[in-house]
Design an enzyme around this catalytic site. Structure first.
Site, mmCIF file in Angstrom:
data_model
loop_
_atom_site.group_PDB
_atom_site.id
_atom_site.type_symbol
_atom_site.label_atom_id
_atom_site.label_comp_id
_atom_site.label_asym_id
_atom_site.label_seq_id
_atom_site.Cartn_x
_atom_site.Cartn_y
_atom_site.Cartn_z
ATOM 1 N N ASP A 1 -3.828 -3.694 2.411
ATOM 2 C CA ASP A 1 -2.418 -3.831 2.792
ATOM 3 C C ASP A 1 -1.543 -4.116 1.561
ATOM 4 O O ASP A 1 -2.042 -4.162 0.425
ATOM 5 C CB ASP A 1 -2.320 -4.951 3.837
ATOM 6 N N ASP B 1 4.955 -0.064 10.257
ATOM 7 C CA ASP B 1 4.036 -0.302 11.378
ATOM 8 C C ASP B 1 4.508 0.371 12.659
ATOM 9 O O ASP B 1 5.688 0.305 13.019
ATOM 10 C CB ASP B 1 3.920 -1.801 11.654
ATOM 11 N N GLU C 1 0.225 0.967 2.148
ATOM 12 C CA GLU C 1 1.461 0.461 1.517
ATOM 13 C C GLU C 1 2.701 1.036 2.201
ATOM 14 O O GLU C 1 3.777 1.033 1.614
ATOM 15 C CB GLU C 1 1.439 0.604 -0.007
ATOM 16 N N TRP C 2 2.480 1.523 3.439
ATOM 17 C CA TRP C 2 3.565 1.867 4.372
ATOM 18 C C TRP C 2 4.442 3.022 3.882
ATOM 19 O O TRP C 2 5.609 3.146 4.292
ATOM 20 C CB TRP C 2 4.443 0.636 4.658
ATOM 21 N N GLY C 3 3.928 3.819 2.950
ATOM 22 C CA GLY C 3 4.717 4.942 2.445
ATOM 23 C C GLY C 3 5.785 4.534 1.453
ATOM 24 O O GLY C 3 6.601 5.366 1.035
HETATM 25 C C1 GLA Z 1 0.780 -5.072 8.014
HETATM 26 C C2 GLA Z 1 0.045 -3.771 8.316
HETATM 27 C C3 GLA Z 1 -0.441 -3.807 9.749
HETATM 28 C C4 GLA Z 1 -1.348 -5.017 9.967
HETATM 29 C C5 GLA Z 1 -0.622 -6.295 9.600
HETATM 30 C C6 GLA Z 1 -1.533 -7.500 9.587
HETATM 31 O O1 GLA Z 1 1.960 -5.179 8.754
HETATM 32 O O2 GLA Z 1 0.858 -2.660 8.087
HETATM 33 O O3 GLA Z 1 -1.134 -2.607 10.076
HETATM 34 O O4 GLA Z 1 -2.494 -4.861 9.180
HETATM 35 O O5 GLA Z 1 -0.042 -6.199 8.293
HETATM 36 O O6 GLA Z 1 -0.888 -8.682 9.237
#
Ligand code: GLA
Length: 389
Positions: free
Chosen positions: A156, A211, A189-191
């Site tokens: 993450d 997310d 890393e969410w893009g």
């Molecule tokens: C981030 C990630 C999620 C999850 C949470 C856990 O938000 O993107 O997929 O793993 O952390 O805290």
């Protein structure tokens, strides 16, 4: 960007989509990973524990999920204690995991399944409790994970101290490689740093968005962002639009079928995110649709892409190893609508006729070249279309 640019200078292995890419074994994820992760159903709640994980592994076997291709049982955030031990090692939470993590991994392996774990490329993970992350502990944590028998790491991005993403994610890749254990490496890393432009050869998959939430609006927005990235995915290097919400209650079954269909057409990882101890037959019918799964897992490994999108009505096409096409007719609008495409539009060669297999109705029809359906609001019709002999 870092001076450690890992994703330039492509070798021949990389072009073939198999073998090694900067030491990363692409053959660990020749098709998008399939399995389960607790996060979407439990978040940080206490029900995320050993009992749940073991029951999920049992259910994978008894329900046929394992035989359908779901392999990974993955733990998300909150499995560890807030402090490392005096050797600097992470410590499993003794309330959630009284027998430790290696015992859970052993159990999962004994069922013919694989085991995944989570940490963050930061000082701490994302939970507000403040669990330790692996930044500057990469080698030690990777060795610990390997000693547990970990087969998959989700890494993450929280508390990253503003440090270079390519360096942070590459350092963990190298730490995992140095353990000698084959471990699928999932970059999360969410893009934020456009990982599709550098993460091939760093990780086997990378999150492309923030997310997912268990709502139609969230799923739709994520699908649209990820659909635009089709050219970057392939065997051993997948776009990851986040885990499935199918069965979590925030969408109806038409919408969950769309969610599952879109993820399959996009060759997305299929990580179930619901509590399988209370799953309904309707949810299982979606998750166990082996024809839709086969579309996701097609060995050609091409992410499907839109060939036409007008007024919320979408035609998506996914080239398949047998020369056919996966075709999704997706209606994002609030009214039922007729969606029509042709064999030529989805990229099939001219032929006298075509076989059209409806992957939800499980019926095959012949057609002269037009593929069409009355698609309910928020619905998706999915076909496998091949030129008839
Ligand atoms: C981030 C990630 C999620 C999850 C949470 C856990 O938000 O993107 O997929 O793993 O952390 O805290």
């Amino acid at each position: 960007m870092s001076d450690q640019q890992p994703a330039t200078d492509l070798g021949p292995d990389r072009a073939a989509g198999s073998g090694l890419d900067h030491g990363l074994d692409l053959s660990l994820a020749p098709t998008p990973p399939m399995g389960w992760n607790n996060w979407n159903t439990t978040n940080d709640r206490p029900e995320f524990n050993e009992e749940m994980v073991l029951a999920t592994a049992d259910f994978f076997v008894s329900s046929g999920l394992r035989d359908a291709g779901y392999v990974y049982i993955n733990l998300d955030d909150c499995w560890a204690l807030p402090e490392r031990d005096r050797h600097g090692d992470l410590v499993p939470d003794p309330v959630r995991f009284p027998h430790g993590i290696a015992a859970v991994a052993d159990y999962v392996h004994s069922k013919g399944l694989k085991f995944g774990i989570y940490t963050s490329a930061g000082s701490h993970t994302c939970s507000p409790v403040g669990f330790p992350g692996a930044l500057d502990h990469e080698e030690q944590d990777a060795l610990l994970f390997a000693s547990y028998g970990v087969d998959y790491l989700k890494y993450d991005n929280c508390h990253n101290e503003g440090r270079d993403a390519v360096q942070r994610y590459t350092r963990m890749r190298d730490a995992l490689l140095a353990t000698g254990r084959p471990i699928v490496y999932s970059i999360c890393e969410w893009g934020q740093n456009s990982p599709w432009t550098w993460a091939r050869g760093v990780g086997h998959l990378w999150r492309t968005t923030g997310d997912i939430e268990d709502t139609w609006a969230s799923m739709l927005a994520i699908a649209k962002q990820n659909l635009a990235l089709a050219e970057y995915a392939g065997p051993g290097h997948w776009n990851d639009p986040d885990m499935l919400e199918v069965g979590n209650g925030g969408m109806n079954d038409v919408e969950y079928r769309s969610h599952f269909s879109l993820w399959a057409v996009m060759a997305a990882p299929l990580l179930i995110g619901s509590d399988l101890r209370t799953v309904t037959p309707q949810t299982m019918e979606i998750l166990l649709n082996t024809e839709v799964i086969a579309l996701d897992q097609d060995p050609l490994g091409v992410q499907g892409a839109p060939v036409r999108s007008e007024g919320g009505l979408h035609v998506l096409a996914k080239p398949l190893a047998d020369g056919g096409r996966g075709v999704a007719l997706f209606n994002e609008t609030d009214q039922a609508a007729r969606i029509v495409t042709t064999a030529a539009e989805v990229g099939l060669p001219a032929a006298d006729g075509y076989q059209v297999r409806d992957l939800w109705a499980h019926e095959t029809q012949k057609c002269g070249g037009t593929v069409e359906a009355e698609v309910p609001a928020h619905g998706t019709a999915v076909y496998r279309v091949t030129a008839a002999d």
